[in-house]
Write a protein that holds these residues in place. Structure first.
Motif, PDB file in Angstrom:
ATOM      1  N   THR A  26       0.823  -1.215   0.000  1.00 18.65           N
ATOM      2  CA  THR A  26       0.000   0.000   0.000  1.00 18.65           C
ATOM      3  C   THR A  26       0.854   1.262   0.000  1.00 18.65           C
ATOM      4  N   GLY A  27       2.082   1.171   0.512  1.00 18.31           N
ATOM      5  CA  GLY A  27       2.965   2.331   0.559  1.00 18.31           C
ATOM      6  C   GLY A  27       3.774   2.535  -0.707  1.00 18.31           C
ATOM      7  N   GLY A  28       3.623   1.656  -1.694  1.00 18.09           N
ATOM      8  CA  GLY A  28       4.326   1.805  -2.951  1.00 18.09           C
ATOM      9  C   GLY A  28       5.796   1.430  -2.901  1.00 18.09           C
ATOM     10  N   ALA A  29       6.192   0.651  -1.883  1.00 21.82           N
ATOM     11  CA  ALA A  29       7.587   0.230  -1.780  1.00 21.82           C
ATOM     12  C   ALA A  29       7.897  -0.856  -2.808  1.00 21.82           C
ATOM     13  N   GLU A  30       9.168  -1.048  -3.089  1.00 16.85           N
ATOM     14  CA  GLU A  30       9.591  -2.108  -4.009  1.00 16.85           C
ATOM     15  C   GLU A  30       9.977  -3.382  -3.265  1.00 16.85           C
ATOM     16  N   ILE A  31      10.422  -3.244  -2.022  1.00 20.39           N
ATOM     17  CA  ILE A  31      10.912  -4.366  -1.235  1.00 20.39           C
ATOM     18  C   ILE A  31      10.067  -4.527   0.023  1.00 20.39           C
ATOM     19  N   ILE A  32       9.784  -5.778   0.395  1.00 19.01           N
ATOM     20  CA  ILE A  32       9.121  -6.094   1.655  1.00 19.01           C
ATOM     21  C   ILE A  32      10.218  -6.361   2.680  1.00 19.01           C
ATOM     22  N   ASP A  33      10.347  -5.495   3.658  1.00 18.00           N
ATOM     23  CA  ASP A  33      11.480  -5.525   4.585  1.00 18.00           C
ATOM     24  C   ASP A  33      11.192  -6.460   5.754  1.00 18.00           C
ATOM     25  N   ILE A  34      11.448  -7.740   5.540  1.00 22.19           N
ATOM     26  CA  ILE A  34      11.240  -8.755   6.575  1.00 22.19           C
ATOM     27  C   ILE A  34      12.596  -9.355   6.933  1.00 22.19           C
ATOM     28  N   PRO A  35      12.987  -9.310   8.226  1.00 27.33           N
ATOM     29  CA  PRO A  35      14.331  -9.776   8.593  1.00 27.33           C
ATOM     30  C   PRO A  35      14.501 -11.288   8.523  1.00 27.33           C
ATOM     31  N   GLU A  36      13.435 -12.040   8.832  1.00 31.63           N
ATOM     32  CA  GLU A  36      13.555 -13.492   8.839  1.00 31.63           C
ATOM     33  C   GLU A  36      13.446 -14.057   7.427  1.00 31.63           C
ATOM     34  N   ARG A  37      13.942 -15.265   7.243  1.00 30.39           N
ATOM     35  CA  ARG A  37      13.610 -15.979   6.018  1.00 30.39           C
ATOM     36  C   ARG A  37      12.134 -16.351   6.098  1.00 30.39           C
ATOM     37  N   ASP A  38      11.517 -16.608   4.965  1.00 25.83           N
ATOM     38  CA  ASP A  38      10.070 -16.841   4.925  1.00 25.83           C
ATOM     39  C   ASP A  38       9.649 -17.974   5.858  1.00 25.83           C
ATOM     40  N   ALA A  39      10.439 -19.025   5.934  1.00 28.27           N
ATOM     41  CA  ALA A  39      10.079 -20.176   6.762  1.00 28.27           C
ATOM     42  C   ALA A  39      10.057 -19.853   8.253  1.00 28.27           C
ATOM     43  N   VAL A 102      13.493 -15.481  -7.449  1.00 24.54           N
ATOM     44  CA  VAL A 102      13.942 -14.093  -7.582  1.00 24.54           C
ATOM     45  C   VAL A 102      12.848 -13.078  -7.260  1.00 24.54           C
ATOM     46  N   LEU A 103      11.591 -13.513  -7.201  1.00 26.15           N
ATOM     47  CA  LEU A 103      10.499 -12.591  -6.862  1.00 26.15           C
ATOM     48  C   LEU A 103      10.310 -12.436  -5.358  1.00 26.15           C
ATOM     49  N   ASP A 104      11.000 -13.252  -4.569  1.00 25.66           N
ATOM     50  CA  ASP A 104      10.820 -13.244  -3.121  1.00 25.66           C
ATOM     51  C   ASP A 104      11.090 -11.858  -2.548  1.00 25.66           C
ATOM     52  N   VAL A 111       8.570  -5.878  -8.728  1.00 26.35           N
ATOM     53  CA  VAL A 111       8.791  -6.768  -9.866  1.00 26.35           C
ATOM     54  C   VAL A 111       8.823  -5.961 -11.163  1.00 26.35           C
ATOM     55  N   GLN A 112       7.880  -5.044 -11.303  1.00 22.63           N
ATOM     56  CA  GLN A 112       7.807  -4.250 -12.525  1.00 22.63           C
ATOM     57  C   GLN A 112       9.046  -3.379 -12.711  1.00 22.63           C
ATOM     58  N   VAL A 113       9.551  -2.810 -11.631  1.00 20.30           N
ATOM     59  CA  VAL A 113      10.686  -1.883 -11.717  1.00 20.30           C
ATOM     60  C   VAL A 113      12.011  -2.624 -11.822  1.00 20.30           C
ATOM     61  N   ARG A 114      12.190  -3.670 -11.022  1.00 21.54           N
ATOM     62  CA  ARG A 114      13.501  -4.321 -10.917  1.00 21.54           C
ATOM     63  C   ARG A 114      13.666  -5.517 -11.854  1.00 21.54           C
ATOM     64  N   LEU A 115      12.551  -6.153 -12.185  1.00 21.30           N
ATOM     65  CA  LEU A 115      12.626  -7.349 -13.034  1.00 21.30           C
ATOM     66  C   LEU A 115      11.593  -7.262 -14.155  1.00 21.30           C
ATOM     67  N   PRO A 116      11.672  -6.244 -14.996  1.00 25.09           N
ATOM     68  CA  PRO A 116      10.635  -6.071 -16.025  1.00 25.09           C
ATOM     69  C   PRO A 116      10.567  -7.234 -17.008  1.00 25.09           C
ATOM     70  N   GLU A 117      11.700  -7.880 -17.303  1.00 26.90           N
ATOM     71  CA  GLU A 117      11.667  -9.011 -18.240  1.00 26.90           C
ATOM     72  C   GLU A 117      10.941 -10.203 -17.624  1.00 26.90           C
ATOM     73  N   GLU A 118      11.096 -10.391 -16.311  1.00 27.56           N
ATOM     74  CA  GLU A 118      10.355 -11.471 -15.640  1.00 27.56           C
ATOM     75  C   GLU A 118       8.861 -11.160 -15.628  1.00 27.56           C
ATOM     76  N   ALA A 119       8.523  -9.891 -15.441  1.00 23.10           N
ATOM     77  CA  ALA A 119       7.112  -9.504 -15.476  1.00 23.10           C
ATOM     78  C   ALA A 119       6.506  -9.826 -16.835  1.00 23.10           C
ATOM     79  N   LYS A 120       7.266  -9.567 -17.900  1.00 25.31           N
ATOM     80  CA  LYS A 120       6.780  -9.880 -19.249  1.00 25.31           C
ATOM     81  C   LYS A 120       6.664 -11.394 -19.450  1.00 25.31           C
ATOM     82  N   ARG A 121       7.651 -12.135 -18.950  1.00 19.04           N
ATOM     83  CA  ARG A 121       7.633 -13.591 -19.129  1.00 19.04           C
ATOM     84  C   ARG A 121       6.461 -14.219 -18.378  1.00 19.04           C
TER      85      ARG A 121
END
Length: 238
Positions: A26-39, A102-104, A111-121
């Motif tokens: 909602t804040g328009g950030a590019e990265i989700i700032d979570i210190p832990e690994r997802d698990a 790489v989307l993690d 995704v759109q800003v940093r990995l535009p080719e992946e977004a297209k794929r």
């Protein structure tokens, strides 16, 4: 092959990562700032209260077996919900959340800003078959879920089994239980956000499982229940 009498899937309770992910989106950030690994992302206080409400539901629909994703937030949800029920508890890595590679930790904007080719794929292949580098497609996850459910049916004929897992898992178990097509699943995913600690279930009718409830949250709507939140730290970026 024998069929289960009852199958349910519970999405984990609200996690600390869910809140951070929603704020980033909602804040328009590019990265989700979570210190832990997802698990290792834990439940929030609200998530623990939601898990207690699931426990009340399971006292009325008592399962014979619980199978749980190894991720911390799902294990915590199961431990709280099953407290005092004397239900066997098995952790199975096949119930882990979809791996995003790489989307993690990227928001949709990220995704759109940093990995535009992946977004297209991804747009070209579609969500069902798109596999991000280092990650899994929806079809990949379905392969492991299909193997798990077959094993459960073989080992627990006429059993009552509850799975504790993730948002995508709920949708994919419905795909498998109801023999949906790719288009059905994608339309369902587009139209539905699976709520934290919601319950979806199916019951046996002959040799088939038929829908009983989907994304149900009535057990969370008691006067003293916490508000339902629906975000997932590992939800696929839009």
């Amino acid at each position: 092959m024998e069929q289960l009498d009852w199958l349910a899937v519970v999405r984990h309770g609200l996690s600390t990562g869910n809140v951070t992910a929603q704020d980033a989106e909602t804040g328009g950030a590019e990265i989700i700032d979570i210190p832990e690994r997802d698990a290792d992302v834990p439940l929030s206080d609200t998530g623990r209260e939601q898990a207690e409400a699931v426990g009340e539901f399971l006292r009325e629909h008592r399962p014979d077996l619980a199978i749980v994703s190894p991720y911390l937030r799902t294990r915590q949800t199961a431990e709280i919900a099953l407290a005092g029920l004397d239900v066997p508890f098995v952790v199975d890595e096949r119930l882990r959340d979809r791996e995003l590679g790489v989307l993690d930790l990227l928001t949709g904007r990220g995704v759109q800003v940093r990995l535009p080719e992946e977004a297209k794929r991804r747009a070209r292949h579609g969500k069902f078959y798109y596999r991000p580098p280092g990650g899994e497609s929806w079809a990949d996850v379905l392969l492991r879920l299909r193997a798990l459910l077959r094993e459960v049916r073989e080992d627990h004929p006429h059993g009552r089994v509850v799975l504790f897992a993730h948002e995508a898992t709920v949708l994919m178990v419905r795909y498998l239980a109801e023999h949906l097509l790719e288009q059905d699943l994608m339309e369902l995913a587009h139209a539905t956000t699976i709520a934290n600690c919601s319950v979806s279930s199916w019951k046996r009718d002959g040799d088939q499982l038929v829908p009983e409830r989907f994304n149900a949250v009535e057990h969370l709507h008691r006067e003293d229940a916490p508000a339902t939140r629906q975000e997932d730290v590992n939800a696929e970026p839009v």
